[in-house]
Scaffold this motif. Structure first.
Motif, PDB file in Angstrom:
ATOM      1  N   UNK A  13       0.157  14.021 -46.234  1.00 20.68           N
ATOM      2  CA  UNK A  13       0.393  12.659 -45.756  1.00 20.68           C
ATOM      3  C   UNK A  13       1.633  12.570 -44.877  1.00 20.68           C
ATOM      4  N   UNK A  14       2.693  13.311 -45.208  1.00 18.75           N
ATOM      5  CA  UNK A  14       3.918  13.261 -44.402  1.00 18.75           C
ATOM      6  C   UNK A  14       3.663  13.817 -42.997  1.00 18.75           C
ATOM      7  N   UNK A  15       2.967  14.946 -42.935  1.00 20.29           N
ATOM      8  CA  UNK A  15       2.659  15.535 -41.625  1.00 20.29           C
ATOM      9  C   UNK A  15       1.747  14.614 -40.827  1.00 20.29           C
ATOM     10  N   UNK A  16       0.779  13.986 -41.492  1.00 20.26           N
ATOM     11  CA  UNK A  16      -0.108  13.057 -40.788  1.00 20.26           C
ATOM     12  C   UNK A  16       0.693  11.883 -40.232  1.00 20.26           C
ATOM     13  N   UNK A  17       1.628  11.358 -41.030  1.00 16.99           N
ATOM     14  CA  UNK A  17       2.434  10.225 -40.564  1.00 16.99           C
ATOM     15  C   UNK A  17       3.237  10.608 -39.319  1.00 16.99           C
ATOM     16  N   UNK A  18       3.882  11.756 -39.395  1.00 17.37           N
ATOM     17  CA  UNK A  18       4.731  12.161 -38.266  1.00 17.37           C
ATOM     18  C   UNK A  18       3.915  12.390 -36.995  1.00 17.37           C
ATOM     19  N   UNK A  27      -0.320   2.395 -42.321  1.00 14.11           N
ATOM     20  CA  UNK A  27      -1.269   2.241 -43.426  1.00 14.11           C
ATOM     21  C   UNK A  27      -1.228   3.404 -44.409  1.00 14.11           C
ATOM     22  N   UNK A  28      -0.582   4.495 -44.039  1.00 12.64           N
ATOM     23  CA  UNK A  28      -0.526   5.648 -44.938  1.00 12.64           C
ATOM     24  C   UNK A  28       0.414   5.375 -46.110  1.00 12.64           C
ATOM     25  N   UNK A  29       0.090   5.970 -47.240  1.00 12.56           N
ATOM     26  CA  UNK A  29       0.883   5.787 -48.456  1.00 12.56           C
ATOM     27  C   UNK A  29       2.053   6.778 -48.460  1.00 12.56           C
ATOM     28  N   UNK A  30       3.030   6.492 -47.603  1.00 14.29           N
ATOM     29  CA  UNK A  30       4.212   7.363 -47.523  1.00 14.29           C
ATOM     30  C   UNK A  30       5.380   6.561 -46.995  1.00 14.29           C
ATOM     31  N   UNK A  31       6.542   6.803 -47.557  1.00 14.20           N
ATOM     32  CA  UNK A  31       7.754   6.098 -47.161  1.00 14.20           C
ATOM     33  C   UNK A  31       8.604   7.035 -46.307  1.00 14.20           C
ATOM     34  N   UNK A  32       8.624   6.860 -44.976  1.00 11.47           N
ATOM     35  CA  UNK A  32       9.382   7.774 -44.117  1.00 11.47           C
ATOM     36  C   UNK A  32      10.874   7.482 -44.200  1.00 11.47           C
ATOM     37  N   UNK A  33      11.714   8.433 -43.762  1.00  9.89           N
ATOM     38  CA  UNK A  33      13.157   8.159 -43.666  1.00  9.89           C
ATOM     39  C   UNK A  33      13.412   6.979 -42.729  1.00  9.89           C
ATOM     40  N   UNK A  34      14.559   6.325 -42.920  1.00 10.71           N
ATOM     41  CA  UNK A  34      14.864   5.106 -42.155  1.00 10.71           C
ATOM     42  C   UNK A  34      14.829   5.352 -40.647  1.00 10.71           C
ATOM     43  N   UNK A  35      15.392   6.475 -40.203  1.00 11.31           N
ATOM     44  CA  UNK A  35      15.440   6.744 -38.763  1.00 11.31           C
ATOM     45  C   UNK A  35      14.037   6.869 -38.172  1.00 11.31           C
ATOM     46  N   UNK A  36      13.155   7.550 -38.898  1.00 12.12           N
ATOM     47  CA  UNK A  36      11.788   7.713 -38.397  1.00 12.12           C
ATOM     48  C   UNK A  36      11.039   6.391 -38.429  1.00 12.12           C
ATOM     49  N   UNK A  37      11.268   5.600 -39.482  1.00  6.10           N
ATOM     50  CA  UNK A  37      10.634   4.284 -39.568  1.00  6.10           C
ATOM     51  C   UNK A  37      11.108   3.376 -38.429  1.00  6.10           C
ATOM     52  N   UNK A  38      12.407   3.422 -38.131  1.00  4.93           N
ATOM     53  CA  UNK A  38      12.936   2.606 -37.034  1.00  4.93           C
ATOM     54  C   UNK A  38      12.382   3.079 -35.684  1.00  4.93           C
TER      55      UNK A  38
END
Length: 604
Positions: A173-178, A219-230
């Protein structure tokens, strides 16, 4: 700590350290990377295998870039590149080269980065589509980042999409999000470029793709780091701007920009400033259109704010070494100040952009000239290698596969599990063809016989010139009866061929010996035994009169003049006659040349 003995290296530990370092390399704050590297650098250096030697030099280069020692970083990249030459040509090597390409472009060495990116891309193309791996996924990730900074945005988008497909196949999931975030960012970048060129329709379509990728990541069930989310939030706002959704986007992007200013890094702040400046510029243009004047107070206020943000963004990108986005800011500053009527200021920014762009264009022209020459040489080398391979495996006179090619194909046959037949075809009295006519006539006979073999063999049969006037036909899956029918058809075609067109002194015929392997019966167990058996039957065909097909199946003979000891009819090979008659539906009339005929001696 490392013992210094390569055999005791913990590959799993080093691989995990590599993933941690790669993830930290993608962050603006270098402290996490430097701390992790300090903890594992001795293990990487002591591993000794080419794989880890390459990564050791690569991460050393990243550390030197963080301290702005560009010359030393370039030397470490060169050492890493040399180590990769000793590694297998696989996804891991592609990842290493892609990461090195990103390091080179970060060090403002675009020419070296281009070479590395090309090599990495070629390697990713060689990985089978059904063999996804984290190494392949990361190779596409770093290639996309490098290509973006090389101004090759179309290619960067393609690499991001390929990386997303691999990440989806892997399921992390993390790799998919990125990769979704990267796809969104790359589509937004390309949409901005297309918009600047005036293609509003395609820009809107690319912006829509960026928004879909952004929504899918959220929509993915993952909480990214703040910098990536921003960063994703900035990209989302930028895509909405390109989609002309301005009103709701402006306050949201202001809030994101404020949060980044308080907590984020310098590059991310510059990125947010650039996106917000573009949104403000569009909003100012819409306001000016609404009131019919570019000097409307609201329009001027928004344009001034956009200019201030562009200046801040240009400074941020210059400070972190992002030359590409620094040039973009300079160009947009020139355009924005010109629209505000500030001619002197606009000339300043445009002159700065021209100086930057000219330097890049000069390097690009030199690089592409070198790449063109390199590509041309590689294509010629590939053509020559293919030609040499063909010559090594092809008979130059007939165009058929040669003996080397035949032996290689025969060696591939598994005679213990599959049925196959082998036919050896020999021209009768070929020596007299050369003696009574000429060797040129002999060559013409061999070429025509090769054509007849191609024409009259079954689909899937393979024909080779074995040596001199002897040919081989491999009949995969053919039982003896099927092989006899095929070879009899060929023998009749040779008899009926108009050989007088070649000005020959007499007709041309062939003798054929056939051997068949049956996995469930005792018979030839190797291709050499199969060949020897077929050659023996060819010799029998020569002895019994030539111009005929022979196998090893015994049965009563009915041919005139073909007798065994004591004047009694021979029992050998006659079943072939009956078999052919049955399969061809010609019981009452044999084909010309099939009946046994006496002859003087079993010579060619």
């Amino acid at each position: 700590m490392s013992t210094g003995i390569p055999a005791l290296v913990d590959d799993a530990f080093l691989a995990q350290a590599r993933w941690t370092l790669l993830e930290a390399s993608d962050r603006e704050d270098a402290h996490a990377f430097l701390d992790t590297l300090a903890a594992v650098e001795a293990d990487l250096t002591g591993a000794g295998t080419p794989r880890w030697v390459a990564w050791s030099h690569a991460f050393a280069a990243r550390r030197l870039l963080a301290t702005h020692d560009l010359e030393a970083a370039a030397a470490e990249v060169a050492a890493a590149r040399a180590a990769t030459e000793l590694c297998p040509a696989d996804a891991e090597r592609a990842l290493t080269l892609a990461y090195l390409a990103h390091l080179e472009v970060s060090g403002d060495r675009s020419d070296a980065a281009m070479h590395l990116a090309v090599d990495a891309s070629l390697l990713t193309d060689q990985v089978p589509a059904d063999d996804p791996s984290r190494e392949l996924h990361q190779a596409h990730h770093w290639l996309s980042l490098a290509l973006t900074r090389l101004d090759l945005e179309e290619l960067a988008v393609a690499q991001a999409l390929r990386g997303h497909r691999v990440a989806t196949a892997l399921g992390g999931v993390a790799d998919r999000w990125r990769l979704l975030r990267l796809c969104a960012q790359q589509h937004a970048e390309l949409a901005q470029t297309v918009h600047r060129r005036g293609d509003e329709v395609r820009a809107a379509r690319l912006a829509a793709v960026a928004l879909r990728c952004s929504h899918a990541a959220t929509a993915l069930d993952w909480e990214p780091p703040d910098a990536e989310s921003d960063l994703l939030a900035v990209v989302h706002g930028w895509a909405l701007t390109l989609a002309d959704d301005l009103d709701d986007t402006l306050p949201a992007l202001r809030r994101v920009r404020g949060r980044i200013e308080a907590e984020g890094g310098l590059w991310l702040l510059g990125y947010a400033d650039l996106a917000l400046a573009r949104l403000l510029t569009r909003t100012a243009q819409r306001e000016a259109t609404r009131v019919g004047s570019t000097e409307a107070p609201a329009s001027v206020r928004l344009a001034d704010e956009a200019t201030d943000l562009l200046v801040a963004a240009a400074g941020a990108f210059a400070a972190v070494g992002d030359r590409r986005r620094h040039r973009q800011c300079l160009l947009e500053l020139g355009q924005a100040t010109a629209a505000l009527g500030r001619a002197a200021e606009a000339l300043h920014w445009l002159e700065a952009y021209r100086a930057e762009a000219s330097q890049v264009a000069l390097r690009s022209r030199e690089l592409w000239a070198e790449m063109f020459v390199r590509r041309s040489r590689l294509r010629e080398a590939e053509r020559q290698a293919a030609l040499m391979r063909r010559h090594a495996m092809e008979d130059p006179l007939t165009g058929l596969g040669n003996r080397r090619s035949a032996e290689r194909r025969l060696a591939e046959l598994d005679l213990t599990t599959t049925t196959a037949s082998l036919a050896v075809v020999d021209v009768d009295r070929f020596k007299s063809v050369n003696d009574d006519n000429s060797h040129l006539h002999g060559d013409a006979v061999l070429r025509r016989l090769a054509d007849l073999l191609r024409l009259h063999c079954r689909t899937g049969d393979e024909v080779f010139r074995w040596a001199g006037d002897e040919f081989l036909v491999i009949l995969p899956g053919a039982h003896e009866a099927q092989a006899v029918v095929a070879m009899e058809r060929l023998r009749v075609a040779v008899v009926e061929c108009p050989w007088d067109e070649l000005d020959l002194a007499g007709p041309v015929t062939v003798s054929i010996g056939i051997a068949t392997t049956h996995p469930d019966q005792t018979g030839p167990q190797s291709w050499r035994q199969l060949f020897d058996s077929a050659d023996l039957h060819l010799f029998s065909a020569k002895r019994t009169g030539r111009d005929r097909v022979r196998t090893g199946t015994p049965a009563p003979a009915t041919g005139p003049g073909d007798t065994g000891a004591g004047g009694q009819p021979s029992t050998a090979h006659a079943s072939v006659d009956e078999l052919v008659d049955e399969l061809l539906g010609a019981r009452t009339q044999r084909p010309p040349g099939w009946a046994f005929a006496p002859d003087d001696e079993p010579s060619s």
